[in-house]
Design a protein around this motif. Sequence first.
Motif, short mmCIF file in Angstrom:
data_model
loop_
_atom_site.label_atom_id
_atom_site.label_comp_id
_atom_site.label_asym_id
_atom_site.label_seq_id
_atom_site.Cartn_x
_atom_site.Cartn_y
_atom_site.Cartn_z
N GLU A 48 -99.88 61.94 45.18
CA GLU A 48 -99.55 62.40 43.99
C GLU A 48 -97.93 62.71 43.85
N VAL A 49 -96.98 62.26 44.67
CA VAL A 49 -95.65 62.65 44.50
C VAL A 49 -95.03 62.06 43.39
N ARG A 50 -94.32 62.98 42.87
CA ARG A 50 -93.48 62.66 41.61
C ARG A 50 -91.82 62.85 41.82
N THR A 51 -91.51 63.69 42.71
CA THR A 51 -90.24 64.12 43.02
C THR A 51 -89.78 63.58 44.45
N PHE A 52 -88.62 63.17 44.67
CA PHE A 52 -88.27 62.66 45.96
C PHE A 52 -86.91 63.27 46.27
N GLU A 53 -86.73 63.62 47.59
CA GLU A 53 -85.44 64.24 48.07
C GLU A 53 -84.44 63.44 48.10
N PRO A 54 -83.30 63.81 47.88
CA PRO A 54 -81.76 62.95 47.88
C PRO A 54 -81.86 62.15 49.23
N PRO A 55 -81.97 62.43 50.16
CA PRO A 55 -82.12 61.54 51.38
C PRO A 55 -83.01 60.60 51.39
N MET A 56 -84.08 60.56 50.68
CA MET A 56 -85.32 59.57 50.52
C MET A 56 -84.62 58.67 49.60
N ARG A 57 -84.00 59.12 48.43
CA ARG A 57 -83.40 57.95 47.45
C ARG A 57 -82.35 57.13 47.99
N GLU A 58 -81.56 57.83 49.14
CA GLU A 58 -80.47 57.24 49.73
C GLU A 58 -81.14 56.35 50.67
N MET A 59 -81.91 56.63 51.50
CA MET A 59 -82.83 55.65 52.28
C MET A 59 -83.23 54.29 51.43
N GLY A 60 -83.75 54.60 50.38
CA GLY A 60 -84.37 53.47 49.51
C GLY A 60 -83.08 52.54 49.22
N THR A 61 -82.19 52.85 49.05
CA THR A 61 -80.81 52.20 48.52
C THR A 61 -80.28 51.25 49.79
N LEU A 62 -80.58 51.86 50.87
CA LEU A 62 -80.01 51.19 52.35
C LEU A 62 -81.20 49.98 52.64
N LEU A 63 -82.62 50.51 52.02
CA LEU A 63 -83.44 49.40 52.53
C LEU A 63 -83.28 48.19 51.55
N VAL A 64 -82.80 48.32 50.37
CA VAL A 64 -82.40 47.17 49.50
C VAL A 64 -81.51 46.24 50.19
N GLU A 65 -80.53 47.19 50.75
CA GLU A 65 -79.28 46.36 51.39
C GLU A 65 -79.91 45.64 52.43
N CYS A 66 -80.83 46.23 53.40
CA CYS A 66 -81.44 45.43 54.42
C CYS A 66 -82.04 44.03 53.94
N ALA A 67 -82.81 44.28 52.85
CA ALA A 67 -83.61 43.14 52.50
C ALA A 67 -82.74 41.96 51.94
N ASN A 68 -81.67 42.32 51.17
CA ASN A 68 -80.49 41.36 50.73
C ASN A 68 -79.90 40.78 51.94
N LEU A 69 -79.69 41.45 53.04
CA LEU A 69 -79.07 40.78 54.25
C LEU A 69 -79.88 39.89 54.68
N VAL A 70 -81.04 40.12 54.91
CA VAL A 70 -82.23 39.19 55.19
C VAL A 70 -82.29 37.82 54.48
N GLY A 71 -82.13 38.14 53.28
CA GLY A 71 -82.13 37.17 52.30
C GLY A 71 -80.97 36.02 52.53
N ARG A 72 -79.76 36.84 52.88
CA ARG A 72 -78.43 36.08 53.16
C ARG A 72 -78.66 35.16 54.47
N ALA A 73 -79.45 35.87 55.51
CA ALA A 73 -79.34 35.25 56.69
C ALA A 73 -80.47 33.85 57.00
N LEU A 74 -81.42 34.03 56.21
CA LEU A 74 -82.35 32.96 56.35
C LEU A 74 -82.01 31.56 56.08
N PRO A 75 -81.07 31.26 54.94
CA PRO A 75 -80.67 30.10 54.78
C PRO A 75 -79.73 29.45 55.94
N LEU A 76 -79.18 30.44 56.65
CA LEU A 76 -78.35 29.87 57.65
C LEU A 76 -78.81 29.46 58.70
#
Length: 214
Positions: A106-134
């Motif tokens: 029942e977590v409702r608040t998250f630490e700043p490093p957690m949020r930053e990790m989430g942003t980087l994971l979105v970048e990771c997912a987007n990079l994979v999406g760029r790589a696969l068609p290649l």
Amino acid sequence: MLRWFRAFLPREERFFELFARHSQTCVQGALALQGMLRGGEETPVFCQRVNQFENDADNITREVLTAVRRTFITPFDRGDIKNLITAMDDAIDQMQQTAKAVILFEVRTFEPPMREMGTLLVECANLVGRALPLLQSIGANVAMLTAITEELTKLEGRVDDLHDIGLKELFLKHRNANTMDFIVGAEIYDHLEKVADRFDDVANEINSIVIEQV
């Protein structure tokens, strides 16, 4: 000789469509995870979205594995196809594990490093999406594929650093207070780190395919 012979046989290109669908599902899952990490009363809604995207990804993975069994000529080695889609699926599975922990505790608040990790994971997912068609024209895209996989590895390293920084801050914050809050926070950090690890596994699978095909 076998590789030369295979080059003249028709190939099943539907795999690339399935890879694209799965990668887009991973992107949507990562965005939902990022939304979850903003916290607040909408947290369970984003958790549910992560779960839904994970279910969608599982269905696509089954389609890929079925196609591998039924297709005579595949774009590259069957084992590589299986390993690639499995690594991608493991990434969104770990997103779901993170969401499950958030719901369970029942977590409702998250630490700043957690949020930053989430942003980087979105970048990771987007990079994979760029790589696969290649991968449809590996020879012409070796440099770009290499650059993308290197960037994925760098992002995984940055997530590792945030994991360590976050754990230290969490310890200092709770060492004289609520031990359970530290345990819960540490588990969320570990799940987020594992998502990045799985994306790094995807990068390794892509590198393996490039090496075999070039």
